[in-house]
Design a protein around this motif. Sequence first.
Motif, PDB file in Angstrom:
ATOM      1  N   SER A 368       0.796  -1.224  -0.035  1.00  0.00           N
ATOM      2  CA  SER A 368       0.108   0.150   0.007  1.00  0.00           C
ATOM      3  C   SER A 368       0.860   1.290  -0.006  1.00  0.00           C
ATOM      4  O   SER A 368       0.394   2.397   0.083  1.00  0.00           O
ATOM      5  CB  SER A 368      -0.750   0.075   1.032  1.00  0.00           C
ATOM      6  N   THR A 395      -1.693   4.128  -0.764  1.00  0.00           N
ATOM      7  CA  THR A 395      -2.730   3.959  -1.786  1.00  0.00           C
ATOM      8  C   THR A 395      -3.945   4.591  -1.132  1.00  0.00           C
ATOM      9  O   THR A 395      -4.932   4.729  -1.953  1.00  0.00           O
ATOM     10  CB  THR A 395      -2.819   2.536  -2.174  1.00  0.00           C
ATOM     11  N   GLY A 396      -4.050   4.664   0.090  1.00  0.00           N
ATOM     12  CA  GLY A 396      -5.385   5.279   0.729  1.00  0.00           C
ATOM     13  C   GLY A 396      -5.679   6.604   0.568  1.00  0.00           C
ATOM     14  O   GLY A 396      -6.892   7.218   0.565  1.00  0.00           O
ATOM     15  N   PRO A 400      -9.063   5.306  -6.015  1.00  0.00           N
ATOM     16  CA  PRO A 400      -8.949   3.869  -6.452  1.00  0.00           C
ATOM     17  C   PRO A 400      -8.810   3.761  -8.003  1.00  0.00           C
ATOM     18  O   PRO A 400      -8.084   2.709  -8.251  1.00  0.00           O
ATOM     19  CB  PRO A 400     -10.437   3.209  -5.957  1.00  0.00           C
ATOM     20  N   SER A 401      -9.352   4.652  -8.624  1.00  0.00           N
ATOM     21  CA  SER A 401      -9.351   4.549 -10.080  1.00  0.00           C
ATOM     22  C   SER A 401      -7.734   4.820 -10.663  1.00  0.00           C
ATOM     23  O   SER A 401      -7.554   4.549 -11.707  1.00  0.00           O
ATOM     24  CB  SER A 401     -10.089   5.451 -10.912  1.00  0.00           C
ATOM     25  N   LEU A 403      -5.325   3.238  -9.263  1.00  0.00           N
ATOM     26  CA  LEU A 403      -4.267   2.374  -8.586  1.00  0.00           C
ATOM     27  C   LEU A 403      -3.869   1.386  -9.665  1.00  0.00           C
ATOM     28  O   LEU A 403      -2.578   0.873  -9.927  1.00  0.00           O
ATOM     29  CB  LEU A 403      -5.238   1.392  -7.671  1.00  0.00           C
ATOM     30  N   ARG A 429      -7.739  13.461  -5.192  1.00  0.00           N
ATOM     31  CA  ARG A 429      -8.650  12.562  -4.258  1.00  0.00           C
ATOM     32  C   ARG A 429      -9.217  13.632  -3.157  1.00  0.00           C
ATOM     33  O   ARG A 429     -10.247  13.432  -2.817  1.00  0.00           O
ATOM     34  CB  ARG A 429      -7.947  11.439  -3.509  1.00  0.00           C
TER      35      ARG A 429
END
Length: 494
Positions: A368, A395-396, A400-401, A403, A429
Amino acid sequence: MMLFRTASATHVGTVRSVNQDAVYESNDLCAVADGMGGAAAGEVASTLALETLTSHFAIGGLSSNSLERAVIAANAAVYSASLTDVSLAGMGTTVTAIAPVATDEGDRAAVVNVGDSRCYLLSDGELIQLTYDHSVASDLVRHGQLSAADAAQHPQRHMLTRALGVADSVEVDLVEFPTVAGDRLLICSDGLTNEVTHDDIAAILFDERDPTDAAHALVDAAIAAGGHDNISVVIVDVLVGDVGPTERALSYYDTSPFQEGLGHSSDDLTGAVAAFSAAAVLEARDVGASAGHVEDDDEDMAHHALHEAAMAASTTYSNPVEASIRRPRPFTLRTVLFFALVAALTYGGYRFVGWFASTQYFVSVNGSTITILQGQPGGTLWIKPLVVETTTSTTGQILPSRLADLQHGVPQPSVQAAHRFISNLIEERTAAVNPGVALTTTTTVAWNPAWTPSTTVTVATTIPAVTTTTAVVTTTTAPTTTIPATTTTTILAG
Ligand code: MN
């Protein structure tokens, strides 16, 4: 005589913030250069290469020799510039050019190539690649260690084994061939060929009769397919050729297996390329030309490949004469060998250029954690990407798109650019989950010496919702300016 009608188009694509490609288009010379290097360097390399190429060719006269010397001069210009300015160190560029030239046998078209930009010929409805990519993957194909289909997906397909401006000398591929009225030539950067298939390129070139429409249609197709790289195309339509179709159709050599291969899938291209290589290497030996470039191993390989091609031919066509009646080929032995001379010349050197691996960076994820790596996503067979920084970002913190892209690896010209890219993703984000909050993105663009305070610059961003923004240059050193409401664009002095 030969008369050309030309058109060109170049586009930054949908991912990169700077267009490092350069194109040149005139009745005497057409060229594409795809620059590589950190920050501004790639753009400098491609522009300087084409400026030098065109000026030297104009002085040197319309001959293949002059064209080749102009490429060598361009190499020297880019290489010396890379030595004199630390910010340009390690820069390089591809170059692929076409020019009408005079020879003892009449006018010919000459194509020169260094790197992985390409030249294609559309003739009689078939698209034939005239140049070899000087890339790791392409070399593996030529050595029979990789299929052409696999090469198109190979993670190291972008890694060059030859480029302009990375050393004090350069090996130039040159091919000469007679043209027929109606021939259409395409020069393009890998931003087209990595996105659009051979067959789709052929269909567009065939369907769009106006060269300008065709150029734009090719760029549009590459963008529709993702536009991950800068896209450049030059189209050269031969209005008046130097031979008639019947002259070039006087074939005394069965080229069907080669032509069949080239006209169809990329799998077949492997055999065709091997056969071209073989014929060219053998011919080079026979006529004594380029003998210095040909090594014994290569000749053995060439014999082998030619034998294989002959075997393939005999299974496809039991009778060469019958074959040519069934499907007449408009190429003479000389034409085929000229097309193939490129192949012979590439056998001369497998010097691996490692600079490309060590001067490029990409952003990826490890679990992550977002990481910055040096090298190419996937590495090469022997140079693996090097983790240069494990960031504190995760990654949080990103959409998500995004990733999937990160898992594949997103190239960046420098560590600083990688940091900006990551912070842009986080801002993206933040803005998405907090509607109404101003989005602050930072994009680095190459400093242009022509800029003065008050110059307005249009900048492509990496944020999907904000494709371009403008910045007004405020100082001549390290100007920073705020764009109202949406973005901040930083212009760094180069
Ligand atoms: Mn490219």
